[in-house]
Design a protein around this motif. Sequence first.
Motif, PDB file in Angstrom:
ATOM      1  N   GLU A  14      13.913 -13.957 -61.691  1.00 32.23           N
ATOM      2  CA  GLU A  14      13.208 -14.750 -60.684  1.00 32.23           C
ATOM      3  C   GLU A  14      12.611 -16.052 -61.237  1.00 32.23           C
ATOM      4  O   GLU A  14      12.766 -17.114 -60.616  1.00 32.23           O
ATOM      5  N   PRO A  15      11.910 -16.051 -62.388  1.00 35.29           N
ATOM      6  CA  PRO A  15      11.355 -17.320 -62.894  1.00 35.29           C
ATOM      7  C   PRO A  15      12.430 -18.367 -63.163  1.00 35.29           C
ATOM      8  O   PRO A  15      12.230 -19.547 -62.871  1.00 35.29           O
ATOM      9  N   LEU A  16      13.564 -17.943 -63.705  1.00 32.44           N
ATOM     10  CA  LEU A  16      14.659 -18.874 -63.966  1.00 32.44           C
ATOM     11  C   LEU A  16      15.216 -19.424 -62.654  1.00 32.44           C
ATOM     12  O   LEU A  16      15.508 -20.615 -62.536  1.00 32.44           O
ATOM     13  N   ALA A  17      15.341 -18.561 -61.654  1.00 33.24           N
ATOM     14  CA  ALA A  17      15.850 -18.998 -60.355  1.00 33.24           C
ATOM     15  C   ALA A  17      14.906 -20.004 -59.701  1.00 33.24           C
ATOM     16  O   ALA A  17      15.351 -20.990 -59.090  1.00 33.24           O
ATOM     17  N   ARG A  30      18.440 -12.691 -53.109  1.00 34.28           N
ATOM     18  CA  ARG A  30      17.882 -11.536 -53.817  1.00 34.28           C
ATOM     19  C   ARG A  30      18.499 -10.265 -53.226  1.00 34.28           C
ATOM     20  O   ARG A  30      17.904  -9.629 -52.345  1.00 34.28           O
ATOM     21  N   PRO A  31      19.662  -9.862 -53.687  1.00 31.01           N
ATOM     22  CA  PRO A  31      20.404  -8.768 -53.048  1.00 31.01           C
ATOM     23  C   PRO A  31      19.716  -7.415 -53.134  1.00 31.01           C
ATOM     24  O   PRO A  31      19.988  -6.535 -52.308  1.00 31.01           O
ATOM     25  N   TRP A  32      18.834  -7.231 -54.102  1.00 24.27           N
ATOM     26  CA  TRP A  32      18.178  -5.916 -54.221  1.00 24.27           C
ATOM     27  C   TRP A  32      17.234  -5.628 -53.048  1.00 24.27           C
ATOM     28  O   TRP A  32      16.831  -4.487 -52.846  1.00 24.27           O
ATOM     29  N   LEU A  33      16.905  -6.666 -52.275  1.00 20.99           N
ATOM     30  CA  LEU A  33      16.063  -6.438 -51.104  1.00 20.99           C
ATOM     31  C   LEU A  33      16.809  -5.688 -50.008  1.00 20.99           C
ATOM     32  O   LEU A  33      16.190  -5.166 -49.080  1.00 20.99           O
ATOM     33  N   ASP A  83      23.482 -17.194 -67.884  1.00 20.70           N
ATOM     34  CA  ASP A  83      22.900 -15.951 -68.380  1.00 20.70           C
ATOM     35  C   ASP A  83      21.396 -15.943 -68.133  1.00 20.70           C
ATOM     36  O   ASP A  83      20.767 -16.995 -67.968  1.00 20.70           O
ATOM     37  N   GLU A  84      20.807 -14.757 -68.084  1.00 13.39           N
ATOM     38  CA  GLU A  84      19.393 -14.626 -67.731  1.00 13.39           C
ATOM     39  C   GLU A  84      18.456 -15.250 -68.752  1.00 13.39           C
ATOM     40  O   GLU A  84      17.294 -15.528 -68.434  1.00 13.39           O
TER      41      GLU A  84
END
Length: 255
Positions: A14-17, A30-33, A83-84
Amino acid sequence: MTGPGIWLVRAEAEPLARLLQARLGGTIHRPWLQDDVAQKALFVQRWREHAQWIVVAATGIAVRFLSGLPADKHSDPAVVVLDEAGRHAIALLGGHEGGANALAYRVANAVGAAPVVTTATEALKPLTVGIGCRKGVPDERIEAAVLHALASAGLDLGAVREVATVDIKGEEPGLLAFCERHGLPLRVLARAELAARPWVSRPSDWVRQNVGLDGVCEPAALVASPRGALAVPKTSLDGVAVAVVMDKNDWMDKQ
């Protein structure tokens, strides 16, 4: 939707996004939602919502998401994988036609990553041009200085793969206009990164006073092309300093 789609696989990114969105615009997904639908299925549903995608994940995950989706290089969305840790921005799909190569540089400059471009046209261009310039220098003077430096070593502008500079020059209008005119990507490097690699043949008092470095053009070109060597050391013309680095590929010499 306008702007790139920024697809996260995990909440940890999230911070990188948010940094990407702040600097490039776009929409964060945010697909995990929607935990009742598999991420790949969601990506398939949204594939055509954006002309360009930034997938913050491992390349293997991105490849699995893309399986069966690409249809035509002239109409497929471009995909850049980041990459993350924010280390590499990889143009994975739609390098030229979709603009993924250019997007990879934008992503890299936004988060301090290294752009990774693998299309054959770029791979065959061995030159990186480092540029430092006074504020407000017009693109015509930048072009003249670059052509002068290249000509001094019998090199051609068509062999240039990218241009590199320091962060405080990343929005210099003349430099941006020069790169746009010639279709060259601009690699923007942090001052701290160049300060850690003070490769300069002739330190400049002016650059030290105004930028805080011994020089810009040589270290920028050498950092951007880490296995290269100086083909043209710092050459100054009318407020523009230019250095040219040429790739050195030992494996090609052994063929």
